[in-house]
Design a protein around this motif. Structure first.
Motif, PDB file in Angstrom:
ATOM      1  N   ALA A 187      11.518 -20.237  16.325  1.00 53.57           N
ATOM      2  CA  ALA A 187      10.560 -21.176  16.924  1.00 53.57           C
ATOM      3  C   ALA A 187       9.329 -20.488  17.508  1.00 53.57           C
ATOM      4  CB  ALA A 187      11.251 -22.025  17.988  1.00 53.57           C
ATOM      5  N   SER A 188       9.528 -19.539  18.415  1.00 51.90           N
ATOM      6  CA  SER A 188       8.374 -18.924  19.085  1.00 51.90           C
ATOM      7  C   SER A 188       7.550 -18.083  18.120  1.00 51.90           C
ATOM      8  CB  SER A 188       8.836 -18.079  20.276  1.00 51.90           C
ATOM      9  OG  SER A 188       9.615 -16.985  19.847  1.00 51.90           O
ATOM     10  N   ARG A 189       8.206 -17.442  17.142  1.00 53.69           N
ATOM     11  CA  ARG A 189       7.475 -16.602  16.193  1.00 53.69           C
ATOM     12  C   ARG A 189       6.616 -17.457  15.256  1.00 53.69           C
ATOM     13  NH1 ARG A 189      12.489 -13.729  16.800  1.00 53.69           N
ATOM     14  NH2 ARG A 189      12.098 -11.609  17.560  1.00 53.69           N
ATOM     15  N   LEU A 190       7.175 -18.553  14.770  1.00 55.27           N
ATOM     16  CA  LEU A 190       6.387 -19.450  13.909  1.00 55.27           C
ATOM     17  C   LEU A 190       5.220 -20.048  14.680  1.00 55.27           C
ATOM     18  CD1 LEU A 190       9.206 -21.355  11.963  1.00 55.27           C
ATOM     19  CD2 LEU A 190       7.894 -19.357  11.220  1.00 55.27           C
ATOM     20  N   GLU A 191       5.471 -20.408  15.937  1.00 50.78           N
ATOM     21  CA  GLU A 191       4.422 -20.987  16.769  1.00 50.78           C
ATOM     22  C   GLU A 191       3.279 -19.988  16.978  1.00 50.78           C
ATOM     23  OE1 GLU A 191       4.277 -23.581  20.865  1.00 50.78           O
ATOM     24  OE2 GLU A 191       5.580 -21.824  20.811  1.00 50.78           O
ATOM     25  N   MET A 192       3.607 -18.733  17.239  1.00 49.97           N
ATOM     26  CA  MET A 192       2.582 -17.714  17.441  1.00 49.97           C
ATOM     27  C   MET A 192       1.790 -17.476  16.153  1.00 49.97           C
ATOM     28  SD  MET A 192       0.837 -15.610  19.149  1.00 49.97           S
ATOM     29  CE  MET A 192       1.642 -15.602  20.753  1.00 49.97           C
ATOM     30  N   MET A 193       2.485 -17.465  15.017  1.00 47.42           N
ATOM     31  CA  MET A 193       1.766 -17.256  13.759  1.00 47.42           C
ATOM     32  C   MET A 193       0.827 -18.427  13.459  1.00 47.42           C
ATOM     33  SD  MET A 193       4.317 -15.295  11.119  1.00 47.42           S
ATOM     34  CE  MET A 193       5.882 -16.054  11.562  1.00 47.42           C
ATOM     35  N   ARG A 204     -15.807  -9.417  11.524  1.00 48.08           N
ATOM     36  CA  ARG A 204     -15.326  -8.132  12.028  1.00 48.08           C
ATOM     37  C   ARG A 204     -13.872  -8.198  12.487  1.00 48.08           C
ATOM     38  NH1 ARG A 204     -19.900  -7.208  16.418  1.00 48.08           N
ATOM     39  NH2 ARG A 204     -19.387  -9.414  16.648  1.00 48.08           N
ATOM     40  N   SER A 205     -13.387  -9.410  12.782  1.00 58.78           N
ATOM     41  CA  SER A 205     -12.034  -9.565  13.330  1.00 58.78           C
ATOM     42  C   SER A 205     -10.994  -9.890  12.272  1.00 58.78           C
ATOM     43  CB  SER A 205     -12.031 -10.665  14.391  1.00 58.78           C
ATOM     44  OG  SER A 205     -12.992 -10.425  15.380  1.00 58.78           O
ATOM     45  N   ILE A 206     -11.432 -10.207  11.074  1.00 57.86           N
ATOM     46  CA  ILE A 206     -10.501 -10.720  10.067  1.00 57.86           C
ATOM     47  C   ILE A 206      -9.419  -9.712   9.716  1.00 57.86           C
ATOM     48  CG2 ILE A 206     -10.312 -11.427   7.651  1.00 57.86           C
ATOM     49  CD1 ILE A 206     -12.952 -12.886   7.945  1.00 57.86           C
ATOM     50  N   PHE A 207      -9.782  -8.452   9.515  1.00 62.87           N
ATOM     51  CA  PHE A 207      -8.787  -7.453   9.108  1.00 62.87           C
ATOM     52  C   PHE A 207      -7.734  -7.271  10.193  1.00 62.87           C
ATOM     53  CE2 PHE A 207      -7.264  -3.049   9.030  1.00 62.87           C
ATOM     54  CZ  PHE A 207      -6.689  -3.029   7.762  1.00 62.87           C
ATOM     55  N   ASN A 208      -8.169  -7.095  11.426  1.00 61.51           N
ATOM     56  CA  ASN A 208      -7.224  -6.915  12.533  1.00 61.51           C
ATOM     57  C   ASN A 208      -6.345  -8.144  12.714  1.00 61.51           C
ATOM     58  OD1 ASN A 208      -6.209  -5.512  14.982  1.00 61.51           O
ATOM     59  ND2 ASN A 208      -7.201  -7.209  16.047  1.00 61.51           N
ATOM     60  N   HIS A 209      -6.938  -9.296  12.516  1.00 62.08           N
ATOM     61  CA  HIS A 209      -6.203 -10.555  12.631  1.00 62.08           C
ATOM     62  C   HIS A 209      -5.119 -10.646  11.557  1.00 62.08           C
ATOM     63  CE1 HIS A 209      -5.600 -14.816  13.429  1.00 62.08           C
ATOM     64  NE2 HIS A 209      -5.769 -15.069  12.145  1.00 62.08           N
ATOM     65  N   ALA A 210      -5.469 -10.325  10.310  1.00 60.36           N
ATOM     66  CA  ALA A 210      -4.500 -10.365   9.210  1.00 60.36           C
ATOM     67  C   ALA A 210      -3.361  -9.387   9.461  1.00 60.36           C
ATOM     68  CB  ALA A 210      -5.201 -10.035   7.893  1.00 60.36           C
ATOM     69  N   ARG A 211      -3.695  -8.229  10.035  1.00 62.17           N
ATOM     70  CA  ARG A 211      -2.668  -7.233  10.333  1.00 62.17           C
ATOM     71  C   ARG A 211      -1.682  -7.761  11.380  1.00 62.17           C
ATOM     72  NH1 ARG A 211      -4.981  -1.485  11.702  1.00 62.17           N
ATOM     73  NH2 ARG A 211      -5.850  -2.688  13.441  1.00 62.17           N
ATOM     74  N   GLN A 212      -2.183  -8.496  12.395  1.00 58.50           N
ATOM     75  CA  GLN A 212      -1.301  -9.066  13.407  1.00 58.50           C
ATOM     76  C   GLN A 212      -0.342 -10.087  12.808  1.00 58.50           C
ATOM     77  OE1 GLN A 212      -2.674 -10.095  17.372  1.00 58.50           O
ATOM     78  NE2 GLN A 212      -4.717  -9.339  16.846  1.00 58.50           N
ATOM     79  N   VAL A 213      -0.856 -10.913  11.911  1.00 63.82           N
ATOM     80  CA  VAL A 213       0.001 -11.916  11.264  1.00 63.82           C
ATOM     81  C   VAL A 213       1.051 -11.224  10.405  1.00 63.82           C
ATOM     82  CG1 VAL A 213       0.068 -13.845   9.638  1.00 63.82           C
ATOM     83  CG2 VAL A 213      -1.801 -13.680  11.298  1.00 63.82           C
ATOM     84  N   GLN A 214       0.639 -10.205   9.637  1.00 65.37           N
ATOM     85  CA  GLN A 214       1.587  -9.500   8.789  1.00 65.37           C
ATOM     86  C   GLN A 214       2.671  -8.809   9.601  1.00 65.37           C
ATOM     87  OE1 GLN A 214       2.491  -8.922   5.690  1.00 65.37           O
ATOM     88  NE2 GLN A 214       1.043 -10.354   4.758  1.00 65.37           N
ATOM     89  N   ARG A 215       2.315  -8.268  10.759  1.00 63.81           N
ATOM     90  CA  ARG A 215       3.331  -7.655  11.622  1.00 63.81           C
ATOM     91  C   ARG A 215       4.392  -8.665  12.018  1.00 63.81           C
ATOM     92  NH1 ARG A 215      -0.854  -4.544  15.603  1.00 63.81           N
ATOM     93  NH2 ARG A 215      -1.081  -2.577  14.437  1.00 63.81           N
ATOM     94  N   LYS A 291       7.003 -15.685   1.102  1.00 60.83           N
ATOM     95  CA  LYS A 291       5.830 -15.861   0.228  1.00 60.83           C
ATOM     96  C   LYS A 291       4.568 -15.296   0.885  1.00 60.83           C
ATOM     97  CE  LYS A 291       2.828 -19.564  -1.452  1.00 60.83           C
ATOM     98  NZ  LYS A 291       2.617 -21.043  -1.460  1.00 60.83           N
ATOM     99  N   MET A 292       4.365 -15.615   2.176  1.00 59.69           N
ATOM    100  CA  MET A 292       3.173 -15.134   2.876  1.00 59.69           C
ATOM    101  C   MET A 292       3.202 -13.618   3.029  1.00 59.69           C
ATOM    102  SD  MET A 292       2.802 -18.082   5.819  1.00 59.69           S
ATOM    103  CE  MET A 292       1.337 -17.321   6.533  1.00 59.69           C
ATOM    104  N   TRP A 293       4.378 -13.081   3.331  1.00 58.04           N
ATOM    105  CA  TRP A 293       4.510 -11.635   3.540  1.00 58.04           C
ATOM    106  C   TRP A 293       4.301 -10.871   2.239  1.00 58.04           C
ATOM    107  CZ3 TRP A 293       9.048  -8.802   1.803  1.00 58.04           C
ATOM    108  CH2 TRP A 293       9.052  -7.460   2.197  1.00 58.04           C
ATOM    109  N   ALA A 294       4.960 -11.336   1.174  1.00 56.30           N
ATOM    110  CA  ALA A 294       4.912 -10.604  -0.095  1.00 56.30           C
ATOM    111  C   ALA A 294       3.560 -10.714  -0.776  1.00 56.30           C
ATOM    112  CB  ALA A 294       6.012 -11.113  -1.023  1.00 56.30           C
ATOM    113  N   SER A 295       2.921 -11.878  -0.690  1.00 54.46           N
ATOM    114  CA  SER A 295       1.647 -12.073  -1.371  1.00 54.46           C
ATOM    115  C   SER A 295       0.475 -11.510  -0.577  1.00 54.46           C
ATOM    116  CB  SER A 295       1.407 -13.559  -1.620  1.00 54.46           C
ATOM    117  OG  SER A 295       1.228 -14.253  -0.391  1.00 54.46           O
ATOM    118  N   GLY A 296       0.644 -11.437   0.746  1.00 58.89           N
ATOM    119  CA  GLY A 296      -0.456 -10.970   1.584  1.00 58.89           C
ATOM    120  C   GLY A 296      -1.541 -12.003   1.785  1.00 58.89           C
TER     121      GLY A 296
END
Length: 378
Positions: A187-193, A204-215, A291-296
């Motif tokens: 629940a909390s992890r899906l909500e944060m994502m 300028r923030s997109i790369f860092n943002h994508a990295r946070q989601v992937q983590r 799907k989101m993790w593997a496809s990026g």
């Protein structure tokens, strides 16, 4: 709208008591409990719960104390009228406070559910006629008024089977824990994502943002990621279909049910339904996150659809969170609702609990922060 909501609460009670929904009897609570109690005599039942309804206080009850206590007296007026004096205001607030304590997990712990005897109108095998009637509707709008006569008979037969069997409060499977573990895990992890994916960003923030989601996607899937699972460097097809991530998806989707399936032959029909619910829920969570993790591909659409489909009550809360002098309150009839159209129009205030009939809040009450100290704002 409140009539629709009150009628929907009694749909299943009417079906059990009278084998049909009787909206014209929606306020005939006395006859409803009388007929439910008559049915209960056949099975040795002495009460029913939506509110607490006891059929016979001389049966199955033990007197613990007999005290003449101070009585909280309210003036005789419509239940939705606002109190006028400070003492009554405080008493009304405490009524709302006490009721709200049971709205979050674990709820009313003094009531022990027998999961082996669950009968659900969401059981598509038991009640297939309701499927088209709720397709495309939010859960708020789900009713059983479109149920077929054949399905009513099946429900009554299943209910009879459940009520004549011995009560089982300790199944071989601890279903309450199984269900809660799934919610706590995701629940909390899906909500944060979802929060991260819905943020407005500059380039300028997109790369860092994508990295946070992937983590966070990796954190969700890490307990199921086999050491040998790595994306191939040469196969374009494998990268396109994400076939290399199938073992991760499989482990994720089955981790909460594999041990239960070993006892599947001993489960009751109700427990089979719960097992199916856990299977389908974890499968969809794992499908979307894998799907989101593997496809990026980091987009919010899949996550938003997943959270909407899950529709967990843990996400029904005040956002932003309430301050120390406030509490989160989900308007519950009659507190927080106007008594008539005139009162509704004259008292509506965008910051109050009184819903505006011209937007969705009368039909879709939303949690709101209300004061715990004077002056109250309900």
């Amino acid at each position: 709208a409140i009539q629709v909501r009150m009628m929907s609460v009694t749909d299943t009670q009417d079906l059990v008591a009278w084998s049909a929904m009787k909206p014209e009897w929606k306020e005939n609570e006395e006859q409803r409990i009388i007929d439910l109690c008559k049915l209960g005599q056949k099975y040795g039942l002495n009460g029913f719960l939506s509110e607490i309804m006891i059929c016979d206080f001389t049966s199955h009850m033990e007197v613990v104390s007999f005290l003449n206590l101070e009585n909280t007296r309210f003036k005789h007026s419509p239940p939705t009228d606002l109190p006028e004096d400070p003492t009554t205001e405080y008493q009304i607030f405490e009524l709302m406070h006490c009721a709200s304590l049971r709205e979050i997990y674990p709820g009313e712990t003094r009531i022990i559910l027998d999961f082996s005897g669950l009968v659900s109108f969401y059981d598509t095998t038991l009640v297939p006629s309701l499927v088209p009637h709720r397709t495309g509707l939010e859960r708020w709008d789900h009713r059983i008024s479109g149920i077929s006569s054949e399905d009513i008979e099946r429900v009554q037969e299943r209910l009879d089977q459940v009520l004549v069997q011995p009560s089982v409060t300790t199944s071989i499977i601890d279903w309450k824990t199984v269900l809660r573990v799934v919610v706590d895990r995701y629940a909390s992890r899906l909500e944060m994502m979802q929060y991260l994916l819905n943020m407005t960003l500059d380039d300028r923030s997109i790369f860092n943002h994508a990295r946070q989601v992937q983590r966070r996607l990796r954190t969700v899937l890490l307990p199921y990621t086999l050491f040998a699972v790595i994306p191939p460097n040469t196969s374009i097809t494998a990268n396109t279909t994400n076939s290399w991530a199938v073992p991760v998806f499989r482990e994720c989707a089955t981790s909460h049910t594999t041990s239960i399936e070993a006892h599947e032959t001993t489960l009751t029909p109700s427990e089979h339904l719960l097992l199916q619910a856990v299977r389908e829920t974890t499968r969809e969570i794992c499908r979307v996150t894998t799907k989101m993790w593997a496809s990026g591909l980091i987009t919010g659409e899949d996550m938003t659809q997943l959270i909407s489909w899950l529709d967990w009550s843990v996400w029904v809360k005040c956002q932003p969170a309430c301050g120390i002098e406030e509490m989160c309150y989900l308007p519950t009839w009659p507190l927080g609702f106007p008594s008539n159209a005139t009162l509704l129009q004259t008292r509506w205030d965008g910051a109050s609990l009184w819903p505006d009939p011209n937007n969705g809040e009368w039909k879709r009450p939303q949690p709101k922060c209300i004061r715990r100290l004077e002056p109250y704002d309900f």
